[in-house]
Design an enzyme around this catalytic site. Structure first.
Site, PDB file in Angstrom:
ATOM      1  N   GLU A 107      34.948  40.514  32.023  1.00 13.24           N
ATOM      2  CA  GLU A 107      35.060  41.367  33.253  1.00 13.24           C
ATOM      3  C   GLU A 107      34.074  42.499  33.505  1.00 13.24           C
ATOM      4  OE1 GLU A 107      38.911  43.679  35.177  1.00 13.24           O
ATOM      5  OE2 GLU A 107      39.320  42.420  33.667  1.00 13.24           O
ATOM      6  N   GLU A 114      32.627  48.551  31.509  1.00 16.50           N
ATOM      7  CA  GLU A 114      33.072  49.553  32.369  1.00 16.50           C
ATOM      8  C   GLU A 114      32.312  51.093  32.105  1.00 16.50           C
ATOM      9  OE1 GLU A 114      34.341  51.921  35.296  1.00 16.50           O
ATOM     10  OE2 GLU A 114      35.274  49.907  35.024  1.00 16.50           O
ATOM     11  N   ASP A 141      26.758  49.729  31.461  1.00 19.61           N
ATOM     12  CA  ASP A 141      26.185  48.688  32.288  1.00 19.61           C
ATOM     13  C   ASP A 141      26.703  47.098  31.997  1.00 19.61           C
ATOM     14  OD1 ASP A 141      25.001  47.149  34.495  1.00 19.61           O
ATOM     15  OD2 ASP A 141      23.240  48.390  34.079  1.00 19.61           O
ATOM     16  N   ASP A 199      33.167  48.763  43.603  1.00 20.44           N
ATOM     17  CA  ASP A 199      32.997  49.729  44.496  1.00 20.44           C
ATOM     18  C   ASP A 199      32.180  48.893  45.648  1.00 20.44           C
ATOM     19  OD1 ASP A 199      31.877  51.802  45.871  1.00 20.44           O
ATOM     20  OD2 ASP A 199      31.970  53.137  44.200  1.00 20.44           O
ATOM     21  N   LYS A 227      28.449  51.606  53.241  1.00 14.39           N
ATOM     22  CA  LYS A 227      27.126  51.994  53.928  1.00 14.39           C
ATOM     23  C   LYS A 227      26.172  50.796  53.865  1.00 14.39           C
ATOM     24  CE  LYS A 227      27.751  57.028  53.945  1.00 14.39           C
ATOM     25  NZ  LYS A 227      27.465  58.217  53.705  1.00 14.39           N
ATOM     26  N   THR A 265      46.664  44.870  39.560  1.00 13.70           N
ATOM     27  CA  THR A 265      46.473  46.108  39.046  1.00 13.70           C
ATOM     28  C   THR A 265      47.048  47.509  39.727  1.00 13.70           C
ATOM     29  OG1 THR A 265      44.316  46.565  40.131  1.00 13.70           O
ATOM     30  CG2 THR A 265      44.404  45.002  38.192  1.00 13.70           C
ATOM     31  N   GLU A 308      45.174  47.914  42.844  1.00 18.58           N
ATOM     32  CA  GLU A 308      45.497  46.881  43.659  1.00 18.58           C
ATOM     33  C   GLU A 308      46.593  47.255  44.456  1.00 18.58           C
ATOM     34  OE1 GLU A 308      46.932  42.377  44.210  1.00 18.58           O
ATOM     35  OE2 GLU A 308      45.461  42.838  42.908  1.00 18.58           O
TER      36      GLU A 308
END
Length: 233
Positions: free
Chosen positions: A62, A87, A114, A136, A140, A211, A214
């Site tokens: 994940e 994470e 990472d 994320d 932009k 989650t 969510e």
């Protein structure tokens, strides 16, 4: 000449966003200090099921597990499988450690950092499933290269999945949906979209828990959520 530099997370070689939030509570800090070192992914060398769990078992990965609810749910659902979560946000790692402790989940390994650095060390064809849930969106245009749904990461995911393995992607951001679908259209030679109609990506598939993020996006922010499943050819 383009307005923005080319690239994606595999070439930018840096993490964006927060790595630390509010100070951890004492109990969370204790888990980070004591439990995390015991279940952390090794910093070097190949990342294999045999090395992490002592046997050859189906391996799941994940990318950006948030607070770890989904990772813990899947690990509890499939105790004979191995689960790796990465994470960069320490507070999310602390929450995931709570789930691991409370669920006595011996089949979970975590990395605070990472995800791509860990993914790169997994042998090609070794993963049964890969998850990228509510990343994320970097909405932009000038930040689009930071999105995990880009050619470099998707190619890496394809390389690591076994034939017939599954890549699951979920988001509540319409800009990210359009971007992700555009990217995945370039990988039809490697992935089959597991969907026969709109209901297949508008409704949460079985085995895919909701989650906390969510739930907030749906109920408090009024966002629609999309669920995508891709099978490795």
């Amino acid at each position: 000449m383009t307005a923005y530099k080319d690239g994606d997370p595999t070439t930018l070689n840096r993490l964006y966003g927060r790595s630390v939030g509010k100070p951890l509570r004492a109990a969370q800090q204790e888990l980070v200090d004591t439990l995390l070192p015991r279940i952390a992914v090794p910093e070097e060398g190949p990342v294999t099921a045999e090395r992490l769990f002592g046997d050859d078992r189906p391996l799941h990965f994940e990318i950006g597990f948030g607070g770890g609810e989904h990772l813990a749910y899947r690990a509890d659902l499939l105790p004979d499988h191995g689960f790796i979560g990465a994470e960069p946000f320490l507070n999310g790692v602390a929450q995931a450690l709570t789930h691991v402790r409370d669920g006595t989940l011996a089949n979970v390994r975590l990395h605070n950092g990472d995800a791509l650095q860990v993914l790169a060390r997994i042998p090609d064809g070794a993963l049964t499933m890969t998850y990228l849930l509510h990343p994320d969106p970097w909405p932009k245009a000038k930040h689009a290269k930071r999105r995990m749904m880009n050619d470099g990461p998707v190619q890496m995911i394809a390389d690591k999945l076994t034939p017939g393995g599954e890549f699951r992607f979920g988001t509540d951001h319409p800009v990210y949906v359009r971007h992700a679908l555009m990217v995945m259209r370039r990988f039809t030679h490697l992935f089959e979209w597991v969907a026969e109609g709109p209901d297949d990506f508008r409704n949460r598939p079985s085995g895919w828990c909701e989650t906390r993020y969510e739930h907030k996006a749906r109920t408090k922010m009024g966002h629609e959520v999309w669920y995508f499943r891709y099978r490795r050819k």
